[in-house]
Design an enzyme around this catalytic site. Structure first.
Site, PDB file in Angstrom:
ATOM      1  N   ASP A  98       0.875  -1.185   0.000  1.00  0.00           N
ATOM      2  CA  ASP A  98       0.000   0.000   0.000  1.00  0.00           C
ATOM      3  C   ASP A  98       0.902   1.222   0.000  1.00  0.00           C
ATOM      4  OD1 ASP A  98      -2.146   2.003   0.761  1.00  0.00           O
ATOM      5  OD2 ASP A  98      -3.317   0.176   0.997  1.00  0.00           O
TER       6      ASP A  98
ATOM      7  N   PHE B  93      -6.408  -4.757  -4.978  1.00  0.00           N
ATOM      8  CA  PHE B  93      -7.460  -3.956  -4.343  1.00  0.00           C
ATOM      9  C   PHE B  93      -7.021  -2.508  -4.137  1.00  0.00           C
ATOM     10  CE2 PHE B  93     -11.195  -6.441  -2.615  1.00  0.00           C
ATOM     11  CZ  PHE B  93     -11.006  -7.541  -3.429  1.00  0.00           C
ATOM     12  N   GLY B  94      -5.794  -2.171  -4.470  1.00  0.00           N
ATOM     13  CA  GLY B  94      -5.311  -0.801  -4.276  1.00  0.00           C
ATOM     14  C   GLY B  94      -5.895   0.132  -5.325  1.00  0.00           C
TER      15      GLY B  94
ATOM     16  N   TYR C  12     -14.274   7.361 -11.727  1.00  0.00           N
ATOM     17  CA  TYR C  12     -13.927   6.164 -10.956  1.00  0.00           C
ATOM     18  C   TYR C  12     -14.446   4.906 -11.669  1.00  0.00           C
ATOM     19  CZ  TYR C  12     -14.563   2.720  -7.153  1.00  0.00           C
ATOM     20  OH  TYR C  12     -14.576   1.577  -6.388  1.00  0.00           O
TER      21      TYR C  12
ATOM     22  N   ARG D 105     -30.277   1.406  -0.243  1.00  0.00           N
ATOM     23  CA  ARG D 105     -29.673   0.752  -1.418  1.00  0.00           C
ATOM     24  C   ARG D 105     -28.961  -0.544  -1.034  1.00  0.00           C
ATOM     25  NH1 ARG D 105     -24.293   1.678  -3.491  1.00  0.00           N
ATOM     26  NH2 ARG D 105     -24.109   0.861  -5.617  1.00  0.00           N
TER      27      ARG D 105
HETATM   28  N1  LIG Z   1     -15.757  -0.883  -0.416  1.00  0.00           N
HETATM   29  C1  LIG Z   1     -16.612  -1.174  -1.388  1.00  0.00           C
HETATM   30  O1  LIG Z   1     -17.808  -1.355  -1.167  1.00  0.00           O
HETATM   31  C2  LIG Z   1     -16.110  -1.303  -2.809  1.00  0.00           C
HETATM   32  C3  LIG Z   1     -17.055  -1.428  -3.838  1.00  0.00           C
HETATM   33  C4  LIG Z   1     -16.598  -1.583  -5.141  1.00  0.00           C
HETATM   34  C5  LIG Z   1     -15.231  -1.640  -5.399  1.00  0.00           C
HETATM   35  N2  LIG Z   1     -14.345  -1.484  -4.381  1.00  0.00           N
HETATM   36  C6  LIG Z   1     -12.911  -1.518  -4.690  1.00  0.00           C
HETATM   37  O2  LIG Z   1     -12.241  -2.334  -3.750  1.00  0.00           O
HETATM   38  C7  LIG Z   1     -10.935  -1.827  -3.509  1.00  0.00           C
HETATM   39  C8  LIG Z   1     -10.731  -1.627  -2.012  1.00  0.00           C
HETATM   40  O3  LIG Z   1     -11.750  -0.763  -1.527  1.00  0.00           O
HETATM   41  P1  LIG Z   1     -11.727  -0.229  -0.020  1.00  0.00           P
HETATM   42  O4  LIG Z   1     -13.121   0.085   0.326  1.00  0.00           O
HETATM   43  O5  LIG Z   1     -10.925  -1.132   0.835  1.00  0.00           O
HETATM   44  O6  LIG Z   1     -10.962   1.159  -0.250  1.00  0.00           O
HETATM   45  P2  LIG Z   1      -9.852   1.848   0.661  1.00  0.00           P
HETATM   46  O7  LIG Z   1      -9.746   3.261   0.202  1.00  0.00           O
HETATM   47  O8  LIG Z   1     -10.094   1.581   2.109  1.00  0.00           O
HETATM   48  O9  LIG Z   1      -8.518   1.061   0.233  1.00  0.00           O
HETATM   49  C9  LIG Z   1      -7.838   1.320  -0.957  1.00  0.00           C
HETATM   50  C10 LIG Z   1      -6.347   1.353  -0.656  1.00  0.00           C
HETATM   51  O10 LIG Z   1      -5.638   1.629  -1.890  1.00  0.00           O
HETATM   52  C11 LIG Z   1      -4.531   2.426  -1.571  1.00  0.00           C
HETATM   53  N3  LIG Z   1      -4.067   3.215  -2.728  1.00  0.00           N
HETATM   54  C12 LIG Z   1      -4.702   4.254  -3.325  1.00  0.00           C
HETATM   55  N4  LIG Z   1      -3.926   4.780  -4.301  1.00  0.00           N
HETATM   56  C13 LIG Z   1      -2.778   4.046  -4.307  1.00  0.00           C
HETATM   57  C14 LIG Z   1      -1.573   4.105  -5.051  1.00  0.00           C
HETATM   58  N5  LIG Z   1      -1.378   5.049  -6.001  1.00  0.00           N
HETATM   59  N6  LIG Z   1      -0.602   3.199  -4.790  1.00  0.00           N
HETATM   60  C15 LIG Z   1      -0.761   2.261  -3.821  1.00  0.00           C
HETATM   61  N7  LIG Z   1      -1.885   2.139  -3.083  1.00  0.00           N
HETATM   62  C16 LIG Z   1      -2.873   3.037  -3.320  1.00  0.00           C
HETATM   63  C17 LIG Z   1      -5.023   3.363  -0.450  1.00  0.00           C
HETATM   64  O11 LIG Z   1      -3.927   3.841   0.300  1.00  0.00           O
HETATM   65  C18 LIG Z   1      -5.951   2.453   0.338  1.00  0.00           C
HETATM   66  O12 LIG Z   1      -5.345   1.898   1.473  1.00  0.00           O
HETATM   67  C19 LIG Z   1     -10.810  -0.542  -4.331  1.00  0.00           C
HETATM   68  O13 LIG Z   1     -10.204  -0.866  -5.573  1.00  0.00           O
HETATM   69  C20 LIG Z   1     -12.252  -0.144  -4.567  1.00  0.00           C
HETATM   70  O14 LIG Z   1     -12.401   0.607  -5.760  1.00  0.00           O
HETATM   71  C21 LIG Z   1     -14.758  -1.308  -3.090  1.00  0.00           C
END
Ligand SMILES: NC(=O)c1ccc[n+]([C@@H]2O[C@H](COP(=O)([O-])OP(=O)(O)OC[C@H]3O[C@@H](n4cnc5c(N)ncnc54)[C@H](O)[C@@H]3O)[C@@H](O)[C@H]2O)c1
Length: 278
Positions: free
Chosen positions: A32, A70-71, A135, A172
């Site tokens: 991360d 997931f980042g 996004y 939702r």
């Molecule tokens: N939470 C949800 O309901 C949901 C729904 C659909 C998709 N997602 C996807 O799941 C993934 C995780 O979601 P989350 O809710 O844990 O989000 P989150 O923001 O808690 O975690 C994402 C992580 O990615 C890291 N990150 C961002 N930019 C970065 C970079 N340039 N280099 C390295 N790391 C980077 C951030 O520091 C963060 O810790 C994401 O890709 C998000 O788009 C989540």
């Protein structure tokens, strides 16, 4: 399996995946942007790496069997931010996977890749892309990249179009909820399925009111167990009724379907920041 790499390990969803992934491989490399992830599991190491840097990401994926990607910026944001972390970042993951001979990418895509479809359309995984934000557009790009790298370079991918992986706190979510246990099952199945090729699956629990259809992803063996109906009566009694003319009520993307491009979609969603501690 020898090595799994997890990106976004310091994020909310990453925090629920680390223990499971550590059990599935000899070595888990969590990554991360934060300088320090805190307490680590016995076979886990942490690498601080920016997704937008190809050299760094190529080194991160060295000797990996699979990467769980997931980042990302997890919300709508100005295009330049999305471009670096989510679009260039996705390219770097698939390119580094190819260069390192990584077998499969498990990718956190999103419902926002198809967020402007109406909720009254029970869409399948073959629904055309219809992003609701920059996004969502980046998720479309990454899904197409996954398709391209399978067709041209033999890198397998499972794109998880996650709906709402957080506690049920708004109307939702009664349809869109993905429980943390079902998220873990979804990632486990995506890893263990013998043949994935290029696959797309919706990340949603077994909700009575789930608005999407996973029939075409049946080969993954994902059979969610949780059902948000248990929360429906209380949520509908305590939250304001939805306006059926409002895109945020009408469309799969919820609030993302009505925000101005570049503005936060999750700001109004009452998401509970219940990150898991090791
Ligand atoms: N939470 C949800 O309901 C949901 C729904 C659909 C998709 N997602 C996807 O799941 C993934 C995780 O979601 P989350 O809710 O844990 O989000 P989150 O923001 O808690 O975690 C994402 C992580 O990615 C890291 N990150 C961002 N930019 C970065 C970079 N340039 N280099 C390295 N790391 C980077 C951030 O520091 C963060 O810790 C994401 O890709 C998000 O788009 C989540």
């Amino acid at each position: 399996m020898k090595k799994i790499v997890l990106t976004g390990a310091a994020g909310r969803l990453g925090s629920y995946l680390r223990e499971t992934l550590a059990k599935l491989a000899d070595e888990l490399v969590s990554s991360d942007l934060v300088p320090d992830l805190g307490k680590l599991l016995p076979n886990e190491q942490y690498v601080c790496a920016d997704l937008s840097d190809l050299t760094t990401i190529t080194a991160l994926l060295k000797d990996a069997d699979m990467v769980v990607h997931f980042g990302a910026i997890g919300d709508e944001a100005p295009f330049d931010d999305i471009l670096q972390s989510n679009i260039v970042g996705a390219y770097n993951i698939w390119e580094a996977a190819y260069k390192n001979g990584v077998r499969r990418v498990i990718y956190a895509s999103s419902i926002h890749a198809v967020g402007m479809h109406k909720k009254t359309d029970f869409i399948g995984t073959d629904a055309p892309h219809r992003p609701d934000t920059y996004y969502g557009l980046a998720k479309c790009f990454a899904e197409d990249l996954a398709s391209l790298y399978w067709d041209k370079r033999g890198v397998e991918s499972v794109c998880l179009r996650i709906l709402s992986a957080s506690q049920v706190s708004n109307p939702r979510a009664v349809g869109s909820w993905l429980s943390y246990d079902d998220l873990i099952q979804l990632v486990e199945k995506s890893i263990s399925t013998p043949v994935a090729g290029f696959s797309i699956v919706y990340g949603v629990s077994n909700n009575d009111r789930a608005p999407v259809d996973n029939a075409l992803a049946s080969h993954l063996g994902y059979r969610p167990k949780d059902n948000a109906e248990q929360f429906a009566a209380e949520i509908y009694a305590t939250q304001p009724a939805l306006d059926p003319q409002d895109p945020s009520a009408m469309c799969h993307g919820g609030p993302f379907a009505s925000v101005e491009l570049g503005n936060s979609g999750i700001a109004t969603m009452n998401i509970i920041p219940d990150k898991k501690e090791i």
